[in-house]
Motif scaffolding. Structure first.
Motif, PDB file in Angstrom:
ATOM      1  N   ARG A   5     -21.689  23.429  14.731  1.00 43.41           N
ATOM      2  CA  ARG A   5     -22.202  24.805  14.901  1.00 43.41           C
ATOM      3  C   ARG A   5     -23.512  24.994  14.131  1.00 43.41           C
ATOM      4  N   GLU A   6     -23.608  24.408  12.963  1.00 49.72           N
ATOM      5  CA  GLU A   6     -24.849  24.491  12.185  1.00 49.72           C
ATOM      6  C   GLU A   6     -26.006  23.822  12.928  1.00 49.72           C
ATOM      7  N   GLN A   7     -25.735  22.688  13.548  1.00 50.09           N
ATOM      8  CA  GLN A   7     -26.772  22.007  14.315  1.00 50.09           C
ATOM      9  C   GLN A   7     -27.198  22.841  15.512  1.00 50.09           C
ATOM     10  N   PHE A   8     -26.233  23.436  16.185  1.00 52.56           N
ATOM     11  CA  PHE A   8     -26.535  24.311  17.313  1.00 52.56           C
ATOM     12  C   PHE A   8     -27.395  25.488  16.856  1.00 52.56           C
ATOM     13  N   ARG A   9     -27.072  26.036  15.701  1.00 55.74           N
ATOM     14  CA  ARG A   9     -27.794  27.207  15.180  1.00 55.74           C
ATOM     15  C   ARG A   9     -29.262  26.892  14.917  1.00 55.74           C
ATOM     16  N   VAL A  10     -29.553  25.741  14.293  1.00 58.75           N
ATOM     17  CA  VAL A  10     -30.938  25.459  13.892  1.00 58.75           C
ATOM     18  C   VAL A  10     -31.776  24.914  15.039  1.00 58.75           C
ATOM     19  N   LEU A  11     -31.148  24.560  16.156  1.00 55.81           N
ATOM     20  CA  LEU A  11     -31.895  24.074  17.310  1.00 55.81           C
ATOM     21  C   LEU A  11     -32.531  25.219  18.089  1.00 55.81           C
ATOM     22  N   ARG A  12     -33.719  24.982  18.585  1.00 52.65           N
ATOM     23  CA  ARG A  12     -34.347  25.925  19.491  1.00 52.65           C
ATOM     24  C   ARG A  12     -33.701  25.831  20.872  1.00 52.65           C
ATOM     25  N   PRO A  13     -33.708  26.888  21.668  1.00 51.61           N
ATOM     26  CA  PRO A  13     -33.186  26.814  23.032  1.00 51.61           C
ATOM     27  C   PRO A  13     -33.831  25.657  23.793  1.00 51.61           C
ATOM     28  N   GLY A  14     -33.013  24.862  24.443  1.00 48.42           N
ATOM     29  CA  GLY A  14     -33.502  23.683  25.146  1.00 48.42           C
ATOM     30  C   GLY A  14     -33.590  22.446  24.284  1.00 48.42           C
ATOM     31  N   GLY A  15     -33.383  22.595  22.974  1.00 46.21           N
ATOM     32  CA  GLY A  15     -33.462  21.464  22.062  1.00 46.21           C
ATOM     33  C   GLY A  15     -32.291  20.513  22.219  1.00 46.21           C
ATOM     34  N   ARG A  16     -32.513  19.262  21.845  1.00 43.67           N
ATOM     35  CA  ARG A  16     -31.511  18.217  22.044  1.00 43.67           C
ATOM     36  C   ARG A  16     -30.877  17.784  20.722  1.00 43.67           C
ATOM     37  N   VAL A  17     -29.604  17.443  20.801  1.00 38.67           N
ATOM     38  CA  VAL A  17     -28.905  16.782  19.705  1.00 38.67           C
ATOM     39  C   VAL A  17     -28.546  15.386  20.190  1.00 38.67           C
ATOM     40  N   VAL A  18     -28.817  14.385  19.349  1.00 32.92           N
ATOM     41  CA  VAL A  18     -28.493  12.995  19.685  1.00 32.92           C
ATOM     42  C   VAL A  18     -27.789  12.380  18.485  1.00 32.92           C
ATOM     43  N   VAL A  19     -26.674  11.728  18.757  1.00 27.66           N
ATOM     44  CA  VAL A  19     -25.747  11.306  17.709  1.00 27.66           C
ATOM     45  C   VAL A  19     -25.419   9.824  17.862  1.00 27.66           C
ATOM     46  N   LEU A  20     -25.494   9.076  16.787  1.00 24.43           N
ATOM     47  CA  LEU A  20     -24.957   7.719  16.738  1.00 24.43           C
ATOM     48  C   LEU A  20     -23.688   7.766  15.900  1.00 24.43           C
ATOM     49  N   GLU A  21     -22.585   7.340  16.499  1.00 23.09           N
ATOM     50  CA  GLU A  21     -21.312   7.447  15.784  1.00 23.09           C
ATOM     51  C   GLU A  21     -20.438   6.233  16.084  1.00 23.09           C
ATOM     52  N   THR A  22     -19.530   5.939  15.193  1.00 23.52           N
ATOM     53  CA  THR A  22     -18.559   4.886  15.449  1.00 23.52           C
ATOM     54  C   THR A  22     -17.407   5.434  16.280  1.00 23.52           C
ATOM     55  N   ALA A  23     -16.666   4.518  16.875  1.00 20.38           N
ATOM     56  CA  ALA A  23     -15.495   4.896  17.660  1.00 20.38           C
ATOM     57  C   ALA A  23     -14.396   3.871  17.406  1.00 20.38           C
ATOM     58  N   PRO A  24     -13.145   4.305  17.405  1.00 23.02           N
ATOM     59  CA  PRO A  24     -12.054   3.345  17.244  1.00 23.02           C
ATOM     60  C   PRO A  24     -11.999   2.401  18.433  1.00 23.02           C
ATOM     61  N   PRO A  25     -11.731   1.125  18.199  1.00 19.61           N
ATOM     62  CA  PRO A  25     -11.687   0.169  19.315  1.00 19.61           C
ATOM     63  C   PRO A  25     -10.589   0.517  20.308  1.00 19.61           C
ATOM     64  N   ARG A  26     -10.849   0.182  21.589  1.00 20.27           N
ATOM     65  CA  ARG A  26      -9.898   0.496  22.653  1.00 20.27           C
ATOM     66  C   ARG A  26      -9.729  -0.707  23.569  1.00 20.27           C
ATOM     67  N   GLY A  27      -8.761  -0.637  24.429  1.00 21.56           N
ATOM     68  CA  GLY A  27      -8.589  -1.640  25.469  1.00 21.56           C
ATOM     69  C   GLY A  27      -8.092  -2.979  24.959  1.00 21.56           C
ATOM     70  N   LEU A  28      -8.443  -4.032  25.729  1.00 23.14           N
ATOM     71  CA  LEU A  28      -7.925  -5.367  25.448  1.00 23.14           C
ATOM     72  C   LEU A  28      -8.401  -5.916  24.111  1.00 23.14           C
ATOM     73  N   LEU A  29      -9.567  -5.454  23.641  1.00 22.47           N
ATOM     74  CA  LEU A  29     -10.119  -5.982  22.398  1.00 22.47           C
ATOM     75  C   LEU A  29      -9.697  -5.182  21.173  1.00 22.47           C
ATOM     76  N   LYS A  30      -8.842  -4.177  21.373  1.00 25.03           N
ATOM     77  CA  LYS A  30      -8.503  -3.289  20.266  1.00 25.03           C
ATOM     78  C   LYS A  30      -7.941  -4.034  19.062  1.00 25.03           C
ATOM     79  N   LEU A  31      -6.987  -4.911  19.275  1.00 24.71           N
ATOM     80  CA  LEU A  31      -6.352  -5.612  18.160  1.00 24.71           C
ATOM     81  C   LEU A  31      -7.341  -6.526  17.458  1.00 24.71           C
ATOM     82  N   ALA A  32      -8.105  -7.299  18.243  1.00 24.64           N
ATOM     83  CA  ALA A  32      -9.046  -8.245  17.645  1.00 24.64           C
ATOM     84  C   ALA A  32     -10.122  -7.530  16.838  1.00 24.64           C
ATOM     85  N   VAL A  33     -10.669  -6.449  17.409  1.00 25.32           N
ATOM     86  CA  VAL A  33     -11.723  -5.713  16.698  1.00 25.32           C
ATOM     87  C   VAL A  33     -11.161  -5.039  15.449  1.00 25.32           C
TER      88      VAL A  33
END
Length: 231
Positions: A132-160
């Protein structure tokens, strides 16, 4: 600041010197490339204004600066040691580095053309508030771009999962001499929400045109969204 926030702050204040090196080792050099992609997707206009939250050692902020030399780039973090590391990098003098808590940004409403961050959401105590804070400080039409980790999924879940549980703390011990800090980073990655939930939270915060793309066997994800032009 909650007790968890203080704990996370202490961890990042300890690992600043070797942070880039371990990121490069863990991602086989992918981290810097993903930061450049975040910078590209932010679409900062000429002479525009970017806020990079959880800037860490400044990879994303400096990538934006190289793409758009005329933009005003502000990199903020709640780790003073990370900011100190960012200030040593080539080109750092052209970026404004400031201490800030992502839960309560001091900037005015609609004051940035784009907001970026890397590995922020899994380390905060209140994700909806942060978005919400990011939304607040953005101008209308402004973009948010995020690099984030994610828990492993699928066939490689155990190995990863096993690989991260063994390799990341071991690298922390060998390279940074801090096994406990990197054990936390491992657990926060494996325990974070799946990408679909991050997208839902972005929409809940008010963003539209939300999307994502996975990287590195699905363990890293780039998300994006846009603040509506009319609210």
């Amino acid at each position: 600041m909650t007790a968890r926030d203080a704990q996370v702050q202490g961890i990042f204040n300890r690992i600043n010197v070797e942070y880039d090196r371990i990121n490069a080792l863990m991602t086989l050099g992918g981290h810097a490339r993903w930061c450049r992609e975040v910078a590209r997707r932010a679409q900062v206009p000429p002479r525009g204004r970017l806020l990079d939250i959880a800037t860490g050692t400044g990879e994303i902020a400096l990538a934006v600066r190289r793409r758009e030399p005329r933009a005003e780039v502000v990199g903020v973090d709640f780790s003073e040691n990370m900011l100190a590391e960012a200030r040593t990098k080539p080109g750092a003098d052209s970026v404004t580095w400031e201490f800030a808590d992502a839960h309560e940004l001091r900037y005015e409403d609609a004051s940035f053309d784009a907001v970026t961050h890397g590995y922020l959401l899994r380390n905060v105590s209140d994700v909806p508030r942060v978005l919400r804070e990011q939304f607040r400080v953005l101008r209308p039409g402004g973009r948010v771009v995020v690099l984030e980790t994610a828990p492993p999924r699928g066939l490689l879940k155990l190995a990863v999962s096993v690989g991260m549980s063994v390799v990341l703390p071991l690298l922390g011990q060998i390279v940074a001499r801090d096994r406990s800090a990197y054990s936390y980073l491992k657990s926060s990655t494996l325990g974070f929400v799946p990408p679909a939930e991050v997208e839902r939270q972005l929409r809940e915060a008010g963003f539209e045109d939300v999307g994502s793309e996975s990287r590195y066997l699905g363990t890293n994800v780039i998300f994006w969204g846009r603040k509506p032009t009319a609210i």
